[in-house]
Structures are given as C-alpha cells and as structure tokens.
Design an enzyme around this catalytic site. Sequence first.
Site: not given
Ligand code: HDE
Length: 701
Positions: A81, A154
């Site tokens: 993201h 999302n």
């Molecule tokens: Fe994320 N995800 N994600 N994700 N995600 C990040 O956090 C992660 C997942 C989502 O505008 C990171 O600040 C793991 C699902 C958004 O700043 C990080 C897993 C969904 C954003 C991270 C998921 C998301 C992130 C990277 C699997 C929808 C952007 C930068 C377990 C429900 C937020 C940060 C923004 C961002 C980890 C799966 C949505 C690395 C480990 C499912 C919208 O922490």
Amino acid sequence: MKQEKRSARNAEAAKPRKGGEIHQTASGKIPILTTQQGAPISDDQNSLKVGERGPTTLEDFHLREKIFHFDHERIPERVVHARGFGAHGFFENYGSLSDITAADLFQRPKEKTPAFVRFSTVAGNKGSADLARDVRGFAVKLYTKQGNWDIVGNNIPVFFIQDAIKFPDLIHAAKPEPDRDFPQAQTAHDNFWDFISLMPESMNMIMWVMSDRAIPRSFRFMEGFGVHTFRLVNADGKSTFVKFHWKPKLGLQSVTWNEAVKINGADPDFHRRDLWNAIQSGNFPEWELGLQLFDDKFADEFEFDVLDATKIIPEEQVPVRGVGRLVLDRCVDNFFAETEQVAFCTNNIVPGVDFSNDPLLQGRNFSYLDTQVKRLGGPNFTHIPINAPKCPFHHFQQDGHMAMINPKGRVNYEPNSWGGAEGGPRESPEIGFRSYPAEEAGRKVRERSESFADHYSQARQFYMSQTPSEQGHIAEALVFELSKVDKPAIRTRLVSHLPHIDAGLADRVAKGLGMRDKIQPISAAKAPRTDLKASKALSIVLNGPKSFAGRKVGVLVTDGTDRQIFDALKIAIEAEGAEMEVIAPTVGGVLASNGSPIEAHQKIGGGPSVLYDAVAVLPSEKGVQALLKNASAQDFVADAFAHLKLIGYVAAALPLFEKAGIAEGDLDDGFVFVAKAKGPAAFIVGCRKLRFWDREQAVVT
Ligand code: HDE
C-alpha cells in the site's frame, strides 16, 4: 572598484536580523528565510567559498544543514500500500446503536466524528500509476471521543489467504521479481501466478481481482470493506458479530482494461487528481457505513466459517444496515505530514468494538504496530498530529526518539501513593476497554480448520453473479495476465482450478491461452457446491449510479464550434451535477461560431477520451478538416467508441468518425445527435447509462 563593491555587500550581509522577522513588501508581509535553528539567512543562492571561484568552506552551516536535511527527506515507503492518497472528513452517526455497541461514536444521533481516510493500491511502489490492476486499500481512522478506531479495509471484501503466516509469501510473489526488480505494480508475471496456482484458497479473491473491481474509475465510486468478522459489544457485555461495509453514494463504476492501460500513460495520477478536484470543488465524496450483524447461531449455521477471510456473507443472507455516513470534505495541507505519516493499526480499537479469532486479523494486529516503528522511526509516532487522538489521553509511557508530548511532574509509574492529580491517571473498570470474555479452549496446533477447506464455491458464486460482460472481463483479465507468464506449467496449473468455478470460464481462458490439451481439473480439498444463489450486490454494473453526478464529460471543439449547442450542453451537464472539460487544438482555446472565445482545459492529445466518462464531439465543418489529420483526435473518438461510452456529436463530426473507423452504420444508442431541440437532454439521459454494453459485441477492448 571590485573591492569596494565586495565590502559594501559584506557590510549589508553582516547587518544583524532577528530570526522569524518579516519583510514588508509591496505585496504584503513575507517571512524571512531562516535555518532550522531560526537564524536568518542572507543568501540562499551561493555557498560560502574562499574567493568567488575558491573551495567551499566546511564552516557553511547553512549549506550543510540544508543538504543534510534533504538527504534525510524520505522515510521507508510502506511495504504494501505504498501508493496512497488521503483526505480528511467526518463520520456522522444516524441514530443510537447502544443496543448493539457501547462504542461512543455510535451513541448519539447526528454525532460527527472526525475522520481521515487513505486510499491506496497494494503492490506498486510510491511512484507507480493509479490504474494498476490491484486491490485498493480503504483505510479509515476515526478520531472518537474514546480513542482512535482504525478500520483498515480494502475495496474487495475477501482476501487471498486465510492465515497471516502466508502474507510475506503472497507479497513477495506479487511484487517485482527480486533478481530483476520488475514488473512494477503488476501481477502479470510468473512468480505471482506460480504462488496463486499453488494456493487454492485464493480463488475467490482471484475472481474479484480479475474483475473490474480492481480497476475502479475513481476512489469515489468504489465500496470499502472491513473484510474480517469483528465484534460489537454493548454496555451489558453482549457481543454481536459484524462485518463493515462502505457504500459510495455515487454508485459503483470501473473502467475497462484497455482504458486503464491508457489512463496510466495519460494521467498516472488519475485517482488522486480525481479525489483532490472533487473535494476542492466542493463535491464532497460520501459513503454510507453499513453493518452486517449476526449472532453465534448464524455463525454456526452459515455455510462457511465466519473467521475465514476468503469468504463473504452474501447481503441476501445478512442485509447491510446503514448506520451513518462518511464525508470527505478537506484535502490535506501537506502530503508527507498527513498521508505519508498516517499510521493505521488494526489494533486501534475502542470500547464497544472487539476482534474475532480470524487468523489473518490476529496476524495483522502484530504487523501494523510493528511496521509503523520501522516506517516512522520509533515508538512515538502517535505524537505526530495525524496520528494523535483528538480526545484527552494520559499514560506513563515516556521518552524515546522524537518525544514531543512530555509529561510534567514527578510521578511516572503506577501504582503510586502520591494521591490526587499529582499521582497521575488511574485505570477505570467502568469506562475502560474490556476484551469480550470469549470462551477459548483447544490443543496448541499448527493446523488449518476443516471449516476453511471450501475454496471454490464462493468463487463460483461471485462469477455467477456477474453480468455477461463482467464475466467476459474476468476471462479476458485471466487470459491477459497468464499470457505474460513464461512457464506453460504455471498457466496450466492455474487453469486447472477454473473448472471448479465454471466450466465455461475454464474453456474460455484455455482457448484464450491457446491451450490444446484438455483441462485436467486439480483435485479439490472439498467438492465445490453449486447451490449458492447469485448475489446482485456482487456486480458493479447492477449497482451503478442513478444519475451522472460526479462524472466528467470531455467536449472536443474547434474554431467555429456552434456556441449555442456548446452552451446548452454545458448547462445540461452542470445541472446534472457533472463537470465539463474542453479539449481544443491548442490550450489557448478556440473562437466559437459567434466569434466568442471558448476556454480550453486540455490540448488534443493531452486530454484523451479515456479521462472522461462521456464525450461530445462538436467541431465546425472547417475545423474538422485539421482533426482528420490528427491521430490524437482520431484516438479520441475511436477510444470513446471502443470503451463503450456515450458520444454526443454534430453533423460536422461524421468525417472524423469515419476516419477513426466508425461508419455511419455503427452509430448505436450510445451516439446522441446534440444539434437539435432536446439534444442536450437526451445526451444526459444517455450519460446516466455510463456504458453501452451491447457495443461490446462489435469491439474487442
Ligand atoms: Fe495490510 N498491511 N496486511 N491488509 N493493509 C499494511 O501497514 C498486513 C490485509 C491494508 O493506507 C502495512 O502501515 C498483513 C488485509 C491497508 O496506510 C502492513 C496482512 C487488508 C493498508 C500490513 C495484511 C489489508 C495496509 C504496510 C495479512 C484488508 C494501508 C504499511 C495478515 C482488510 C494502510 C502499513 C494505509 C497496510 C500488513 C492483509 C488492508 C505491513 C500482515 C486482509 C488498507 O503492516
């Protein structure tokens, strides 16, 4: 003489000035440039040298400070993201939800809670193009009176994987391949499809990302989803399961793939520009927050496990209840300070909200806090204004890098016997957050629950719920992506999942890939069900807008364009709440039929039709002659036709249509002759349809 000039300059430079002083100029007061320390600067054009042509001195603290700071301007971009765009707004609660949740923001009707939202793509880097085929992030930070609550969602309600432990693998596979560092912001490569073809649980998500959901027309026209099952807990401690939905007021809309590819070239910032312009012009985008609420009984009886993030709960089974609206009404003042530094954490919840045991959510609760420390450099990222709560907060956490909010007084521990205010904050069993006391028991195991084993039934349900055009787009997207995969075995393995979703889809993709061998379906962990009913809510086309408000028309003009028709069209477009942009041979505009000027927004070529939701082609008979020799003008109409858009026209446009390969016999319902009474009104009625899907038989996009 030279010597004299120099000493006069030196004398001027040596005059003391107070930091932060103001120049009084003819145009008003301008602050004096200073160093970070506040020392006023006399010359920001030249470094300090020994002689005009001599070496630069080490003593030049201004030069060193300026360059040092520049060297450190970047912070690590988000691992996923990275490319995002944020805006401020508010959430307004419709009525009290106290029977379901104690969350403070839901207690009082009409209560407004400040919000910050960041939309994003997932795979591309910070500088990648907006129209990549990808999931969009929809992260909402709600600054409630009882702390910050982040719904980090999302625009697609399911996910690729079921367990957080596979997330690094998924993202490694999707991102550029590590030896060559390409392709950027694309899943159309071997590593991604290799991984996916080995992960049957991703098949539902694959249907969604191959659908037009992954190429939205604008952030304003897409849904948001919390994805996981969460809990809402009321003041009596009663828990209700919940799934969060954000529904756009302007309806759903996506672009076609051919359009997406061209938008990326014409305007890589298409989505962020759209949001910025909408907010700046006072057309504040709005979403309704919807809740799907269900109890343990439903969770036990539902066909799938509500803890499995690769599954939805169809709206027909649990209706979405609208409980409030989210309005974005203010752009950021500074992109870095707000959009880049905002730190969303799934673990930011408030009393009245709680987690479920979804293993993906549990993993995320570790990841987000951890990633902010890396990105923002220390544990004090909550001191940054965009991340700080807007309610009072008191704790004994202290020190660390860049501590901005530092307590006064002697006591920094608890319990203490100092008493009164001097003793500092104390816990509150009445008001404080309490985890829902769910009963948990079991063996400690690394196992996937049997209830997570059905990987195809909902993929099939999604596919069956699409209109024929939308189904075609899924097939074409799979063919496009897999055609970029070098290894035939990966293509074959992926296609072998498709018969479990739909035999027709499998055949279509196999044919599109030129596969000659019969498809051997891969063995499924659990036989897919065929009895799930289609869900209308899953189609974009069936959930389009009722009006053309918020959309944009591109009007192609030349010298001599009929003023009356132009004006009538403009009035009709604006009355609908849409916007008109003028494309002319030069950005200097044109002189209309009556000699009056028409201002242009774009030069032909700079404003291709892919940037608009509908077009009108209004040249004069003389003006069209030059367009016949202009490839961009031909593309303008050819693309609008191929992208199934409404095309308004005058008779003088017909030679240009012909040159662009559109014969008179091709003029279908999507063409509106505007040079007649009620022409502009008919144009708007047509615009509301957005796309003329029947035309798709005639053009392959
Ligand atoms: Fe994320 N995800 N994600 N994700 N995600 C990040 O956090 C992660 C997942 C989502 O505008 C990171 O600040 C793991 C699902 C958004 O700043 C990080 C897993 C969904 C954003 C991270 C998921 C998301 C992130 C990277 C699997 C929808 C952007 C930068 C377990 C429900 C937020 C940060 C923004 C961002 C980890 C799966 C949505 C690395 C480990 C499912 C919208 O922490």
